[in-house]
Structures are given as structure tokens and as C-alpha cells.
Design a protein around this motif. Structure first.
Motif, PDB file in Angstrom:
ATOM      1  N   UNK A  66     -35.346 -37.029  56.978  1.00 30.17           N
ATOM      2  CA  UNK A  66     -36.235 -38.185  56.901  1.00 30.17           C
ATOM      3  C   UNK A  66     -36.169 -38.792  55.506  1.00 30.17           C
ATOM      4  N   UNK A  67     -35.708 -40.018  55.405  1.00 31.61           N
ATOM      5  CA  UNK A  67     -35.547 -40.662  54.103  1.00 31.61           C
ATOM      6  C   UNK A  67     -36.884 -40.921  53.421  1.00 31.61           C
ATOM      7  N   UNK A  68     -37.925 -41.192  54.212  1.00 33.86           N
ATOM      8  CA  UNK A  68     -39.226 -41.467  53.612  1.00 33.86           C
ATOM      9  C   UNK A  68     -39.786 -40.237  52.913  1.00 33.86           C
ATOM     10  N   UNK A  69     -39.536 -39.072  53.481  1.00 36.81           N
ATOM     11  CA  UNK A  69     -39.971 -37.843  52.833  1.00 36.81           C
ATOM     12  C   UNK A  69     -39.188 -37.593  51.548  1.00 36.81           C
ATOM     13  N   UNK A  70     -37.916 -37.979  51.529  1.00 39.14           N
ATOM     14  CA  UNK A  70     -37.130 -37.886  50.297  1.00 39.14           C
ATOM     15  C   UNK A  70     -37.744 -38.772  49.217  1.00 39.14           C
ATOM     16  N   UNK A  71     -38.129 -39.974  49.605  1.00 43.40           N
ATOM     17  CA  UNK A  71     -38.739 -40.917  48.670  1.00 43.40           C
ATOM     18  C   UNK A  71     -40.038 -40.354  48.103  1.00 43.40           C
ATOM     19  N   UNK A  72     -40.874 -39.818  48.992  1.00 45.68           N
ATOM     20  CA  UNK A  72     -42.162 -39.263  48.557  1.00 45.68           C
ATOM     21  C   UNK A  72     -41.947 -38.060  47.648  1.00 45.68           C
ATOM     22  N   UNK A  73     -41.004 -37.200  48.011  1.00 44.03           N
ATOM     23  CA  UNK A  73     -40.759 -35.984  47.236  1.00 44.03           C
ATOM     24  C   UNK A  73     -40.381 -36.307  45.797  1.00 44.03           C
TER      25      UNK A  73
ATOM     26  N   UNK B 249     -30.582 -28.496  45.700  1.00 43.69           N
ATOM     27  CA  UNK B 249     -31.073 -28.141  47.034  1.00 43.69           C
ATOM     28  C   UNK B 249     -30.843 -29.288  48.017  1.00 43.69           C
ATOM     29  N   UNK B 250     -31.186 -30.492  47.620  1.00 47.71           N
ATOM     30  CA  UNK B 250     -30.983 -31.651  48.493  1.00 47.71           C
ATOM     31  C   UNK B 250     -29.516 -31.763  48.891  1.00 47.71           C
ATOM     32  N   UNK B 251     -28.630 -31.678  47.916  1.00 50.34           N
ATOM     33  CA  UNK B 251     -27.213 -31.900  48.189  1.00 50.34           C
ATOM     34  C   UNK B 251     -26.629 -30.817  49.100  1.00 50.34           C
ATOM     35  N   UNK B 252     -27.047 -29.583  48.892  1.00 46.54           N
ATOM     36  CA  UNK B 252     -26.491 -28.469  49.665  1.00 46.54           C
ATOM     37  C   UNK B 252     -27.140 -28.355  51.038  1.00 46.54           C
ATOM     38  N   UNK B 253     -28.450 -28.601  51.114  1.00 48.88           N
ATOM     39  CA  UNK B 253     -29.191 -28.258  52.326  1.00 48.88           C
ATOM     40  C   UNK B 253     -29.217 -29.360  53.385  1.00 48.88           C
ATOM     41  N   UNK B 254     -29.271 -30.623  52.968  1.00 50.27           N
ATOM     42  CA  UNK B 254     -29.424 -31.672  53.967  1.00 50.27           C
ATOM     43  C   UNK B 254     -28.085 -31.941  54.669  1.00 50.27           C
ATOM     44  N   UNK B 255     -28.114 -32.018  55.960  1.00 48.90           N
ATOM     45  CA  UNK B 255     -26.896 -32.188  56.759  1.00 48.90           C
ATOM     46  C   UNK B 255     -26.752 -33.658  57.170  1.00 48.90           C
ATOM     47  N   UNK B 256     -26.072 -34.404  56.315  1.00 48.42           N
ATOM     48  CA  UNK B 256     -25.842 -35.826  56.542  1.00 48.42           C
ATOM     49  C   UNK B 256     -24.402 -36.173  56.143  1.00 48.42           C
ATOM     50  N   UNK B 257     -23.850 -37.241  56.693  1.00 43.52           N
ATOM     51  CA  UNK B 257     -22.563 -37.733  56.185  1.00 43.52           C
ATOM     52  C   UNK B 257     -22.686 -38.022  54.693  1.00 43.52           C
ATOM     53  N   UNK B 258     -21.641 -37.768  53.945  1.00 47.60           N
ATOM     54  CA  UNK B 258     -21.759 -37.818  52.494  1.00 47.60           C
ATOM     55  C   UNK B 258     -22.159 -39.194  51.974  1.00 47.60           C
TER      56      UNK B 258
ATOM     57  N   UNK C 146     -24.184 -41.397  53.492  1.00 48.53           N
ATOM     58  CA  UNK C 146     -25.632 -41.507  53.704  1.00 48.53           C
ATOM     59  C   UNK C 146     -26.386 -40.577  52.751  1.00 48.53           C
ATOM     60  N   UNK C 147     -25.818 -39.410  52.512  1.00 52.26           N
ATOM     61  CA  UNK C 147     -26.437 -38.449  51.599  1.00 52.26           C
ATOM     62  C   UNK C 147     -26.571 -39.058  50.196  1.00 52.26           C
ATOM     63  N   UNK C 148     -25.528 -39.718  49.746  1.00 52.39           N
ATOM     64  CA  UNK C 148     -25.562 -40.359  48.433  1.00 52.39           C
ATOM     65  C   UNK C 148     -26.559 -41.511  48.421  1.00 52.39           C
ATOM     66  N   UNK C 149     -26.552 -42.306  49.473  1.00 46.23           N
ATOM     67  CA  UNK C 149     -27.457 -43.452  49.545  1.00 46.23           C
ATOM     68  C   UNK C 149     -28.915 -43.004  49.501  1.00 46.23           C
ATOM     69  N   UNK C 150     -29.230 -41.981  50.264  1.00 38.39           N
ATOM     70  CA  UNK C 150     -30.597 -41.474  50.265  1.00 38.39           C
ATOM     71  C   UNK C 150     -30.982 -40.927  48.891  1.00 38.39           C
ATOM     72  N   UNK C 151     -30.028 -40.253  48.253  1.00 36.57           N
ATOM     73  CA  UNK C 151     -30.306 -39.696  46.927  1.00 36.57           C
ATOM     74  C   UNK C 151     -30.569 -40.815  45.921  1.00 36.57           C
ATOM     75  N   UNK C 152     -29.801 -41.885  46.008  1.00 35.31           N
ATOM     76  CA  UNK C 152     -30.022 -43.028  45.120  1.00 35.31           C
ATOM     77  C   UNK C 152     -31.420 -43.601  45.326  1.00 35.31           C
ATOM     78  N   UNK C 153     -31.826 -43.721  46.585  1.00 37.88           N
ATOM     79  CA  UNK C 153     -33.170 -44.226  46.882  1.00 37.88           C
ATOM     80  C   UNK C 153     -34.227 -43.265  46.338  1.00 37.88           C
ATOM     81  N   UNK C 154     -33.989 -41.964  46.490  1.00 43.35           N
ATOM     82  CA  UNK C 154     -34.924 -40.971  45.962  1.00 43.35           C
ATOM     83  C   UNK C 154     -35.049 -41.049  44.451  1.00 43.35           C
ATOM     84  N   UNK C 155     -33.928 -41.225  43.757  1.00 42.48           N
ATOM     85  CA  UNK C 155     -33.963 -41.330  42.305  1.00 42.48           C
ATOM     86  C   UNK C 155     -34.623 -42.633  41.860  1.00 42.48           C
ATOM     87  N   UNK C 156     -34.468 -43.675  42.673  1.00 43.14           N
ATOM     88  CA  UNK C 156     -35.167 -44.927  42.377  1.00 43.14           C
ATOM     89  C   UNK C 156     -36.676 -44.721  42.470  1.00 43.14           C
TER      90      UNK C 156
END
Length: 658
Positions: A162-169, A194-203, A205-215
Motif C-alpha cells: 500500500x503506497x499510502x502506508x509508505x507515505x505515512x510511515x 527493510x523496504x527494499x528487501x521486503x516489499x514484493x513489487x516490480x523494481x 514501482x518499488x523505486x517510484x514508491x520509495x521516491x514518494x515516501x522520501x518526498x
């Protein structure tokens, strides 16, 4: 191992939560002013929205405290509801401590089983520095709660994708920054790995979500500091402990690099002895809280000792942080607060990594359980490293390590249980791990206990040797008895240390746990001192002046603010070194009638720059006031420095421009 079914009510958890509530909350009605520096700010914050928003130290909004105000907001809300009392300003820390225990259970039980959840929450509950921190109005217990909440939400984000939970975290880490600044970022490496190793997403999308989380992290981190710094400096309080009146500078200066390098006076200077020897000393915020060493001579009284001011000797110091190096956290100064379970955590990390590996998988294939091990190892290692090398911190800051120690210990137990049910070879390895864990943990605890209870220390050594040998025997021989005896032996003295702040009703500015506390009751705090006759005189003659009086530093002002509710100007901020105004600006303040009196405070001899010029001008032009036949009438709580009471010399400035 994913837990298939969680029972509705885990009564073991309920018992642990009740225990934590008792340890953290019992006796807080004797908290006094707790950390009077922050209690003064809370008093001021309840008086206006502006003071609340900026975290103003004084009711007039002249200067802020040396931290962002998020934790203080919670305390001020509590004080607004219940009134400003010791227990009401401490209450948010108590609730945060209990909440952290619950979150530890929720982080571990779904992944490693109910036993791991219970053990992790119990270890966290019975960590001495956690108890001490959860009983005061410092920010650390609240910060740890928010960091655990961020990790818990990230764990959910990984499970639910869930991307929204990534944002909140990651946003919560930004909130943590506005509790205690860069300290919150210490767990960022853990979250990223932990995020990079544990979440099962195409790489991609994984990067995009991480960028949003860091934002999200960036926005929640800088939004408040930039909002404050963008306000015209004449329209807001001075940012306490900064040298440029900037919250961003405070974050990366006084609360950033200076913590690592040991520069802590606000002007690049260092307190004597900080981090240079095993018995390092200092002067900041010292309430006489004991270190791991048993003090020599008379029982502790809560008064500042000569050693606490930076003299020779040691003990009872806010800066008893041991010798820098990889084993600093095992030394008694810090270890007596955080080190009781360190061997269990280190062995738990190793056992957890190898015990939950995928059978037949490549070394780089990480199981679900191993990703959790990475999470807690990522929390443990950087924080351990910081405390091993940093030159400026208080022992109670080590609460930052407590969640990782508790989690890795619990994971280690779960791994050993799993290994014990496998082949004879793995079962033997498990017994060896437990044997080494019990032996090293109890021997380390015997070292901490020796300063107070030599007989118990000897008993612990004997028990350590006996249990370690017993664990090497085949598991069929009285296995349950071994487990019970090992658990009791490991928790007994750590639990006793954790109980000491509760039994003594201690809620200190420099929180610590130690049997030394049992020789005193209640809380003492530098800055809680009030000279009743001086306060009465200045209140009677304040007239239309904006300030009751001005003084050199916050600790000389805080008790008077708490007791009177009036504006007392701490002209040099916490350490008496903040360049809040020039001499010409101070003269204008006096000439306009906004300030009539000046009190030479604790830090009058160490002030420098413009503050030193102001003090010289006050002494030269002000008139000393004889406000009573005696200047030693002080209200409780009292605090002394080197056996001498706080200076009470009062200067009348009102006649200078007549």
C-alpha cells in the motif's frame, strides 16, 4: 513464520502492559517540576497560541526551547486539560512508553509468534533507561513511540503493498525530526533496507514508491522549520541554542554535528571531560542522577556534585558516558542503563539470521523472517555505532537502542526454539547458543551489580556457570526448569534496576535507574530553584514592565516561570551563550520600561560575546537591591551547584535613564 491465528486477548500481553503502566506511572504525582526547563515552556505554551506554536520558553515569547515543539505540544495539551502539574506534563511520556511496549508486541507476534511478541514487549518494559525516560517530560520516550509507529506502519505497507502506508510511515519520521531533530533519522537506514528487501513489487514501482515516501519524509521534516524560519525574526521568539536564530541551523548545528563532536555550549565549546575518559563529566541539565557506578561517600541527595561540574572524580554526572570505543555500551556508565540484554541481542541477531534462512536457497535469497532481522539489525547497528563514538550525549539517550535490543532478543529466542525442533545437529547448535547467551549475559549483569550488591553478583556468576553447563546437556533433562531458571536469572536484577525509579517516585531531568535513587524520594532538578523573597519582591514592584526580571540562562529562570506564571527573560538561552540581542538592544529594552530588574544566574561567569557585555553593563550601572534580610529562602525543589546555592543578586535597572 506467519502467525495463522491471533487470539483475541493475549492475557500475557495484558499483564505486561499493566506492569509497564505501573513502572512508568506509579509515583508521578511526586514529579515536582520534572525537567523544569521544559515544564517552564509548557507553562508558557498554555498561555497563548503563539507560544504554543513556537514552543516558547517564557510567557512573553522571548526565546524558544532547544528542540522543536511536537512533543511539547502533547505535554502542553495535557497541561491545558489537567493544569500544569508534574504528573500532567509527564503523562504523555508515560502513555508513550506503554504504547511502545504494545507496538513491540504487534511488530513481533505476527512474524515470529506469540512467545516472541511477549518476550520483546517484556524486555522493553524491563529495560532500566526505558522506565526512567518514560517517567519524565523529556522527549525521548515520545520519540521512540513515533519511531516504532513508523516502523509498524511500514511493516503493514510491505504486507499490504500500500503506497499510502509508505507515505505515512516515512512522514512519521519527519514528525520525529520535529520531536528531537536528527536523532529520528538514526533508524532511516533500517527502514530503507527493510523496504527494499521486503516489499514484493516490480523494481520500477518499488523505486517510484520509495521516491514518494522520501518526498513525504522531506515535507514533514522541513515544513515546520521552514515555516518558522520564514517568519520575520522580530515577530517570533529567538530560536533557543541556535547561533543564527534559525531552527534549521539548530538542527544541524547544536543538535547535529555538535552532538557527534562534543561541542555543546552553543558556541563551539565543550564541557569539561565529555567523552574523554571513562568518568566523563559535564554541567548541562544535571539533577544528580546516578551513573552505573556506586557513588562514594554519603548517599545521593539530588544535589549537583563538584564532579558533576567537571571536576576530578566521577559518578552522578549527566555526562558519565564511558570511554569511546566498540565496547563503550558494555561499560557500567551506559551499560547499567541499557546493556543488561546486549549479549542476547547480538546473539539473537546471528541466530535469527541463520535460524530463519531458507533451506537450500542461495545466500542472497532473504526469507520473510530474515527481512525482519535486517530491519532490527539496521536499527541496532547505526545507533550502537553512534553511541560508541559520539562525544556529547546523556546516558538516557541510549533509550534509542532499547527497541532493537528487545526485538533481536525475542527473535533470537524464536530462532532457537525453531532450531531445537530440527535435526540433532541444529538442536545442539541451539543449546550452545543458549548456553553462551546465558553465560555472557549473567556475567555482564554481575559486573553491573557488583558496585551495589557484591554477594548477589557472586551468586549471579555461579548461576551463570551452572546454567551454561546445564544447557549443554541433552534437552530432555529438565528442559522447562532450565528455561524458567534462565529467564528469572536474566530478568531479576535488570528488573530490580528498572524498579528503582518507580519505588523512588523519580521523574528527573536526567533520567536514570539505579539503587542510589532509593536513598531519596521524589524528583530534584536543576532550574527548579526559586528564591521566594526575590520572586515576591519583583512581583510586587514589576509595575507595567513586560518582564518580571531578566537573567542569564534558562535554568535560572525556569523555576520562577513555573511558580509565578510570569515572563522571565533568559537572555542567553539554555547555556547563557545565545546571542539573542546586542547591548544597544538591551539598553533600549530597559529605557522603554519593559525590563526593570536583572538577576545574575547560574551561568553569569561563563557568558560571552554580547551577553557578557550586557552583564558588565548591568553590574556597572544597575543598583543592587536589598529585598530582604536574607537571600537564602528557597522553595522546593532546590538544586545546588558545588554546595553553593544559585546566585540571588538582584539589580534594579529602572533608575538608569531617569
Amino acid at each position: 513464520m506467519q502467525l495463522k491465528r491471533m487470539q483475541k486477548t493475549d492475557w500475557y500481553l495484558v499483564g505486561i502492559l499493566i506492569l509497564s503502566a505501573f513502572l512508568y506511572g506509579w509515583g508521578i504525582w511526586d514529579a515536582g517540576s520534572a525537567n523544569s526547563y521544559y515544564t517552564a515552556a509548557i507553562t508558557s505554551m498554555t498561555k497563548s497560541w503563539s507560544n504554543f506554536w513556537y514552543g516558547a520558553f517564557d510567557p512573553a515569547g522571548f526565546i524558544t526551547v532547544d528542540k522543536p515543539p511536537v512533543a511539547l505540544w502533547l505535554m502542553a495539551i495535557s497541561a491545558k486539560i489537567f493544569g500544569v502539574h508534574g504528573w500532567s506534563v509527564v503523562l504523555p511520556s508515560v502513555l508513550s512508553g506503554i504504547g511502545s511496549v504494545y507496538l513491540m508486541y504487534k511488530l513481533l507476534a505476527p512474524k515470529f509468534g506469540l512467545l516472541a511478541g511477549r518476550i520483546g514487549s517484556l524486555i522493553l518494559t524491563l529495560t532500566p533507561t526505558v522506565v526512567a525516560n518514560s517517567r519524565t517530560n523529556n522527549m525521548d520516550a515520545i520519540l521512540v513511540f513515533f519511531l516504532l509507529l513508523a516502523v509498524y506502519i511500514l511493516q503493514k505497507a510491505v504486507a499490504k503493498k500500500n503506497i499510502w502506508l509508505v507515505i505515512v510511515s516515512f512522514g512519521l519520521i519527519g514528525v520525529g525530526f520535529n520531536i528531537k531533530m536528527l536523532q529520528a533519522f538514526m533508524i532511516l537506514p533500517a527502514m530503507l533496507v527493510y523496504y527494499w528487501v521486503a516489499i514484493k513489487l516490480p523494481w520500477k514501482k518499488k523505486i517510484a514508491w520509495l521516491v514518494v515516501g522520501m518526498a513525504s519524509l522531506s515535507i514533514f521534516t522541513v515544513a515546520y522549520p521552514l515555516a518558522v524560519d520564514s517568519v520575520d525574526q522580530s515577530s517570533r521568539p529567538y530560536i533557543g541554542s541556535s547561533q543564527t536564530n534559525s531552527l534549521m541551523e539548530l538542527a544541524f548545528g547544536y543538535n547535529g554535528t555538535e552532538r557527534l563532536l562534543g561541542q555543546s555550549t552553543g558556541t563551539g565549546g565543550a564541557f569539561p571531560g565529555m567523552g574523554s575518559t571513562k568518568k566523563s563529566t559535564g554541567t548541562k541539565k544535571n539533577n544528580g542522577a546516578p551513573s552505573g557506578k556506586k557513588p562514594s561517600g554519603s548517599a545521593p541527595t539530588g544535589k549537583m556534585t563538584r564532579q558533576a561540574q567537571g571536576g576530578q572524580g566521577g559518578g552522578n554526572s549527566a555526562f558519565s558516558i564511558g570511554s569511546a570505543g566498540p565496547f563503550r555500551l558494555f561499560q557500567s556508565d551506559l551499560g547499567s542503563q541499557i546493556g543488561w540484554y546486549l549479549p542476547l541481542a547480538i546473539l539473537g541477531l546471528i541466530a535469527g539470521w541463520f535460524g530463519f534462512r531458507k533451506r537450500g536457497a542461495k545466500w542472497y535469497h532473504v526469507s520473510e523472517e530474515q527481512s525482519e532481522v535486517l530491519l532490527w539489525a539496521g536499527w541496532f547497528v547505526p545507533v550502537y555505532g553512534f553511541f560508541s563514538v559520539a562525544s556529547f550525549f546523556h546516558p538516557y539517550y541510549t533509550i534509542m537502542l532499547a527497541p532493537a535490543i528487545a526485538a533481536l532478543t525475542a527473535i533470537g529466542v524464536a530462532a532457537v526454539v525453531k532450531m531445537s525442533a530440527q535435526s540433532n545437529k541444529e538442536s545442539m547448535i541451539a543449546r550452545i547458543v543458549v548456553s553462551v547467551a546465558v553465560l555472557t549475559t549473567l556475567l555482564l549483569q554481575a559486573y553491573y551489580v557488583w558496585s551495589y550488591y557484591q554477594i548477589i553478583s557472586i551468586i549471579l556468576i555461579i548461576v551463570a556457570i551452572g546454567l551454561s553447563i546445564w544447557w549443554l546437556l541433552p534437552r530432555q533433562i529438565n528442559n522447562k526448569i532450565k528455561i524458567v531458571l534462565s529467564a528469572i536469572s536474566i530478568l531479576l536484577m535488570a528488573g530490580w534496576w528498572s524498579l528503582t525509579p518507580t519505588l523512588s517516585h523519580n521523574s528527573a531531568a536526567i533520567p536514570a535507574a539505579s539503587p542510589s535513587l532509593l536513598s531519596q524520594t521524589g524528583s530534584s532538578d536543576m532550574g527548579g530553584e526559586v528564591n521566594n523573597q526575590l520572586l515576591s519582591y519583583t512581583k510586587k514592584h514589576q509595575g507595567n514592565a513586560k518582564y518580571l526580571f531578566a537573567t542569564t540562562d534558562s535554568n535560572s529562570a525556569s523555576g520562577n516561570i513555573i511558580k509565578s506564571g510570569k515572563a522571565v527573560m533568559a537572555i542567553g538561552g539554555y547555556n547563557g551563550t545565545d546571542p539573542t540581542m546586542s547591548l544597544s538592544e538591551f539598553k533600549k529594552l530597559v529605557k522603554s520600561g519593559q525590563l526593570k530588574y536583572f538577576v545574575m544566574g547560574n551561568n553569569s561567569k561563563t557568558s560571552s560575546g554580547q551577553i557578557s557585555k550586557i552583564l558588565t553593563w548591568v553590574k556597572k550601572n544597575g543598583t543592587k537591591v536589598t529585598y530582604s534580610s536574607s537571600t537564602s529562602n528557597q522553595s522546593s525543589p532546590t538544586q545546588q551547584m558545588g554546595g553553593q546555592s544559585q546566585s540571588t543578586t538582584l539589580y534594579d535597572l529602572s533608575n538608569i535613564y531617569e
